[in-house]
Design an enzyme around this catalytic site. Structure first.
Site, PDB file in Angstrom:
ATOM      1  N   GLU A  15     -31.298  21.280   7.067  1.00 59.65           N
ATOM      2  CA  GLU A  15     -31.420  22.535   7.725  1.00 59.65           C
ATOM      3  C   GLU A  15     -33.014  23.042   7.483  1.00 59.65           C
ATOM      4  O   GLU A  15     -33.419  24.110   7.556  1.00 59.65           O
ATOM      5  CB  GLU A  15     -30.606  23.752   6.801  1.00 59.65           C
ATOM      6  CG  GLU A  15     -29.417  23.416   6.773  1.00 59.65           C
ATOM      7  CD  GLU A  15     -28.663  23.635   8.208  1.00 59.65           C
ATOM      8  OE1 GLU A  15     -29.289  24.198   9.077  1.00 59.65           O
ATOM      9  OE2 GLU A  15     -27.530  23.739   8.477  1.00 59.65           O
ATOM     10  N   HIS A  43     -29.686  28.639   1.557  1.00 60.60           N
ATOM     11  CA  HIS A  43     -28.512  28.520   2.407  1.00 60.60           C
ATOM     12  C   HIS A  43     -27.403  28.136   1.571  1.00 60.60           C
ATOM     13  O   HIS A  43     -27.565  27.242   0.772  1.00 60.60           O
ATOM     14  CB  HIS A  43     -28.849  27.727   3.478  1.00 60.60           C
ATOM     15  CG  HIS A  43     -27.403  27.122   4.215  1.00 60.60           C
ATOM     16  ND1 HIS A  43     -26.332  28.072   4.902  1.00 60.60           N
ATOM     17  CD2 HIS A  43     -26.881  25.895   4.308  1.00 60.60           C
ATOM     18  CE1 HIS A  43     -25.459  27.385   5.285  1.00 60.60           C
ATOM     19  NE2 HIS A  43     -25.837  25.944   5.053  1.00 60.60           N
ATOM     20  N   HIS A  83     -22.425  28.363   0.890  1.00 58.22           N
ATOM     21  CA  HIS A  83     -21.383  28.513   1.597  1.00 58.22           C
ATOM     22  C   HIS A  83     -20.353  29.443   0.653  1.00 58.22           C
ATOM     23  O   HIS A  83     -19.231  28.978   0.130  1.00 58.22           O
ATOM     24  CB  HIS A  83     -20.617  27.209   1.791  1.00 58.22           C
ATOM     25  CG  HIS A  83     -21.488  26.145   2.590  1.00 58.22           C
ATOM     26  ND1 HIS A  83     -21.195  24.771   2.438  1.00 58.22           N
ATOM     27  CD2 HIS A  83     -22.493  26.201   3.369  1.00 58.22           C
ATOM     28  CE1 HIS A  83     -22.071  24.230   3.347  1.00 58.22           C
ATOM     29  NE2 HIS A  83     -22.932  25.015   3.927  1.00 58.22           N
ATOM     30  N   HIS A 141     -19.602  29.150   8.671  1.00 56.77           N
ATOM     31  CA  HIS A 141     -20.499  28.058   7.959  1.00 56.77           C
ATOM     32  C   HIS A 141     -20.883  28.625   6.623  1.00 56.77           C
ATOM     33  O   HIS A 141     -20.496  27.783   5.777  1.00 56.77           O
ATOM     34  CB  HIS A 141     -21.552  27.612   9.097  1.00 56.77           C
ATOM     35  CG  HIS A 141     -22.475  26.629   8.192  1.00 56.77           C
ATOM     36  ND1 HIS A 141     -23.557  26.018   9.051  1.00 56.77           N
ATOM     37  CD2 HIS A 141     -22.612  26.043   7.200  1.00 56.77           C
ATOM     38  CE1 HIS A 141     -24.097  25.113   8.322  1.00 56.77           C
ATOM     39  NE2 HIS A 141     -23.579  25.329   7.195  1.00 56.77           N
TER      40      HIS A 141
HETATM   41  P1  13P Z   1     -27.948  19.212   3.680  1.00 52.60           P
HETATM   42  O1  13P Z   1     -27.382  18.248   2.279  1.00 52.60           O
HETATM   43  O2  13P Z   1     -28.911  18.387   4.578  1.00 52.60           O
HETATM   44  O3  13P Z   1     -29.064  20.254   2.669  1.00 52.60           O
HETATM   45  O4  13P Z   1     -27.037  20.010   4.241  1.00 52.60           O
HETATM   46  C1  13P Z   1     -26.039  20.980   3.642  1.00 52.60           C
HETATM   47  C2  13P Z   1     -25.685  21.947   4.571  1.00 52.60           C
HETATM   48  O5  13P Z   1     -25.093  22.959   4.008  1.00 52.60           O
HETATM   49  C3  13P Z   1     -25.997  21.848   5.903  1.00 52.60           C
HETATM   50  O6  13P Z   1     -25.877  22.987   6.611  1.00 52.60           O
HETATM   51 ZN    ZN Z   2     -24.229  24.384   5.229  1.00 52.61          ZN
END
Ligand code: 13P
Ligand code: ZN
Length: 269
Positions: free
Chosen positions: A119, A142, A144, A214
């Site tokens: 990302e 970022h 989840h 996401h």
């Molecule tokens: P990475 O392992 O490349 O950081 O990706 C994790 C992720 O949440 C992608 O949206």
């Molecule tokens: Zn992600």
């Protein structure tokens, strides 16, 4: 080889905060496998010895021209690396990169050649945007978060500011500690430049944005504060869902109660 953190307490503190947040993300169940990523602009901690460090990777094209990042340094979670591992060993599960003078490439300078997160387009475009507008924000996250992502599966929460108003009304602290609310970005391919561009636009109005179905992307002065904003929003989502599970739709704070809070804490409308 010696770690870049050795004898640099301010830089070490910054990286240890990242490690602490990574542990929280795992404990909360927001970081399955390699899920989520963190970058922090650490340029303020860079000294002449760091500037003189040779690159330990070939230059990698970022695919975008980011003029405000010239000579900047970032700590980046490694792609495919786990938050739960990063929590214990931040410098084996992430690396420090330098943006080259053409503003189109990065190179890794420490400690190991760990390839940055997939990302990176979103993270670096956002850092470029923050510097361009003179923002004090230096960290982006970022992750989840389960309940917020669950809500993004219903169109009813994706209309502008519907989720923000609902989440703010679940508990007074949410508006106090996430005063700009939650922006919404329709589903786009993870890691894409299109997703990075859409994220930039939303950050004009929000500090936290939802990447539909996401996860969320949050910015703040430091990584702990970015985490806190997501945490208060997700707490509200949990209260909403807990009420629904008990068989009723929560009333939420009234408009009068929200207005009183907004006045009392001098929050944006
Ligand atoms: P990475 O392992 O490349 O950081 O990706 C994790 C992720 O949440 C992608 O949206
Ligand atoms: Zn992600």
């Amino acid at each position: 080889m010696e770690s870049i953190l050795k004898n640099r307490p301010a830089l070490e503190h910054e990286i240890m905060q990242v490690a602490e947040v990574a542990g929280y993300l795992w404990q909360k169940g927001w970081a399955e496998r390699n899920g989520g990523n963190i970058t922090v602009n650490i340029t303020e901690h860079v000294d002449d010895a760091i500037r003189a460090l040779p690159a330990i990777s070939a230059p990698v094209a970022m695919g975008v021209h980011l003029p405000h990042l010239k000579g900047c340094y970032f700590y980046c979670k490694g792609t495919q690396k786990r938050m739960r591992d990063l929590a214990r060993c931040p410098m084996s599960n992430g690396s420090i990169i330098r943006i080259t003078d053409d503003c189109e490439h990065y190179e890794i300078v420490a400690d190991q050649a760990v390839k940055p997160t997939s990302e990176l387009p979103a993270h670096l475009s956002v850092h470029n945007y923050l510097l361009a507008k003179g923002s004090p924000y230096r960290a982006s996250l970022h992750t989840h978060p389960i309940e917020l992502v669950a809500m993004s599966h219903s169109n009813s929460f994706l209309e502008k500011d519907v989720a923000t108003r609902l989440l703010w009304s679940m508990i007074p602290e949410t508006k106090a500690f996430c005063p700009r609310g939650l922006g919404i970005i329709p589903y786009m391919l993870p890691g894409s430049v299109a997703l990075a561009d859409a994220t930039l636009k939303e950050l004009d109005d929000y500090d936290v944005v939802m990447w539909e179905k996401h996860g969320v992307f949050a910015v703040d002065t430091d990584i702990m504060s970015a985490f806190d904003q997501v945490d208060v929003l997700n707490k509200s989502a949990q209260i909403y869902i807990a009420s629904k599970s008990m068989g009723f739709t929560p009333d939420g704070m009234s408009d009068e109660q929200m207005a009183e809070m907004t006045r009392a804490f001098n929050l944006p409308k």
